[in-house]
Write a protein that holds these residues in place. Structure first.
Motif, PDB file in Angstrom:
ATOM      1  N   UNK A   1      -7.050  12.544   2.794  1.00 16.61           N
ATOM      2  CA  UNK A   1      -7.127  11.234   3.441  1.00 16.61           C
ATOM      3  C   UNK A   1      -5.738  10.694   3.739  1.00 16.61           C
ATOM      4  N   UNK A   2      -4.820  10.836   2.774  1.00 19.96           N
ATOM      5  CA  UNK A   2      -3.456  10.364   2.984  1.00 19.96           C
ATOM      6  C   UNK A   2      -2.748  11.215   4.036  1.00 19.96           C
TER       7      UNK A   2
ATOM      8  N   UNK B   1       0.403   4.243   3.809  1.00 17.36           N
ATOM      9  CA  UNK B   1      -0.903   3.650   4.079  1.00 17.36           C
ATOM     10  C   UNK B   1      -0.860   2.164   3.789  1.00 17.36           C
ATOM     11  N   UNK B   2      -1.551   1.394   4.605  1.00 21.34           N
ATOM     12  CA  UNK B   2      -1.630  -0.045   4.412  1.00 21.34           C
ATOM     13  C   UNK B   2      -3.072  -0.437   4.129  1.00 21.34           C
ATOM     14  N   UNK B   3      -3.245  -1.482   3.316  1.00 17.76           N
ATOM     15  CA  UNK B   3      -4.594  -1.978   3.013  1.00 17.76           C
ATOM     16  C   UNK B   3      -5.288  -2.462   4.283  1.00 17.76           C
TER      17      UNK B   3
ATOM     18  N   UNK C   1     -10.759   2.784  -4.052  1.00 20.86           N
ATOM     19  CA  UNK C   1     -12.142   2.767  -4.537  1.00 20.86           C
ATOM     20  C   UNK C   1     -12.386   3.911  -5.511  1.00 20.86           C
ATOM     21  N   UNK C   2     -11.887   5.088  -5.169  1.00 13.48           N
ATOM     22  CA  UNK C   2     -12.033   6.253  -6.049  1.00 13.48           C
ATOM     23  C   UNK C   2     -11.305   6.010  -7.373  1.00 13.48           C
TER      24      UNK C   2
ATOM     25  N   UNK D   1     -17.156   4.041   0.392  1.00  9.66           N
ATOM     26  CA  UNK D   1     -15.933   3.482   0.977  1.00  9.66           C
ATOM     27  C   UNK D   1     -15.853   3.817   2.461  1.00  9.66           C
ATOM     28  N   UNK D   2     -15.110   2.990   3.176  1.00  5.75           N
ATOM     29  CA  UNK D   2     -15.006   3.144   4.624  1.00  5.75           C
ATOM     30  C   UNK D   2     -14.103   4.316   4.992  1.00  5.75           C
ATOM     31  N   UNK D   3     -14.590   5.204   5.844  1.00  2.00           N
ATOM     32  CA  UNK D   3     -13.832   6.383   6.219  1.00  2.00           C
ATOM     33  C   UNK D   3     -12.582   6.047   7.027  1.00  2.00           C
TER      34      UNK D   3
END
Length: 242
Positions: free
Chosen positions: A149-150, A240-242, A97-98, A86-88
């Protein structure tokens, strides 16, 4: 050198029989629950004598430990692969993805999922340190990575404020074994970040458990849509936004 081909055949046969024993154990669990995993029952299913199967696993607990290690490692591998691919720079998509990898693995391996997250095998005692310590650490670190990440990537007020930094969590609120896995990987993640990891885990785990155990079948014909909606709501709640 003359004995090498024969030795090779014996080793291949042992590997194949060991794999069949494990598969048979999971099949017995599928049809009869964790109580059904016994060496004698497996031997009967495979047409082996009880004495012969003891040559592969000395006790039922040895077999269960090997099963848990295999299953947990396979899950950790699937989750690590999804995370790495997945993109960092896209936190929401990384979490999704996880999560999809977790659900996909669970649905493809329901008996394995139940073995590590559901039905305990009666009387089973795991070895000191657990049956799959490395896999358990990797999965825990993966869950913490979702929170990290969040925490770092949230928009607006920032993940720290939006994810519950003021909830009053301290290190004493968490199991030392969990912290031993999480803190070396994410030393900057505060106690509230660990709480966030567990909250995210609860969101993802809950629906998957319901689906694996068949509790959603009567309620919806689109569990995948339900899971995607939950993920969308989760990532948006984290800013977070897609």
């Amino acid at each position: 050198m003359a004995g090498t081909p024969s030795t090779g055949r014996r080793e291949r046969l042992r590997i194949e029989t060991t794999a069949e024993i494990k598969c048979t154990a999971l099949e017995l669990m599928r049809s009869g629950g964790p109580d059904a995993i016994t060496l004698r029952a497996i031997a009967r299913e495979m047409g082996m004598t009880a004495n012969a199967i003891y040559g592969y696993f000395a006790t039922r607990d040895d077999l269960v430990t090997a099963l848990v290690a295999d299953v947990y490692t396979a899950l950790a591998d699937a989750l690590d692969a999804a995370w790495a691919a997945s993109a960092q720079d896209a936190p929401a998509r990384r979490i999704q993805a996880w999560a999809h990898a977790f659900r996909g693995w669970a649905l493809a391996n329901p008996e394995g999922f139940r073995l590590i997250y559901g039905d305990p095998v009666p009387g089973y005692r795991a070895p000191e340190g657990g049956a799959a310590p490395d896999a358990a650490r990797r999965v825990c670190v993966g869950i913490a990575a979702l929170a990290d990440t969040a925490w770092d990537g949230a928009a607006g007020a920032g993940a720290g404020a939006g994810a519950g930094a003021g909830d009053g969590f301290g290190w004493e609120d968490f199991d030392p074994g969990l912290l031993d896995k999480v803190r070396p990987a994410f030393p900057a993640l505060p106690p509230a970040g660990v709480a966030l990891a567990l909250r995210i885990w609860g969101h993802l785990h809950g629906l998957v458990v319901l689906e694996v155990y068949g509790h959603l079948r009567a309620q919806t014909s689109a569990p995948d849509k339900l899971f995607r909606a939950e993920l969308t709501q989760l990532t948006r709640s984290l800013g977070l936004q897609d």
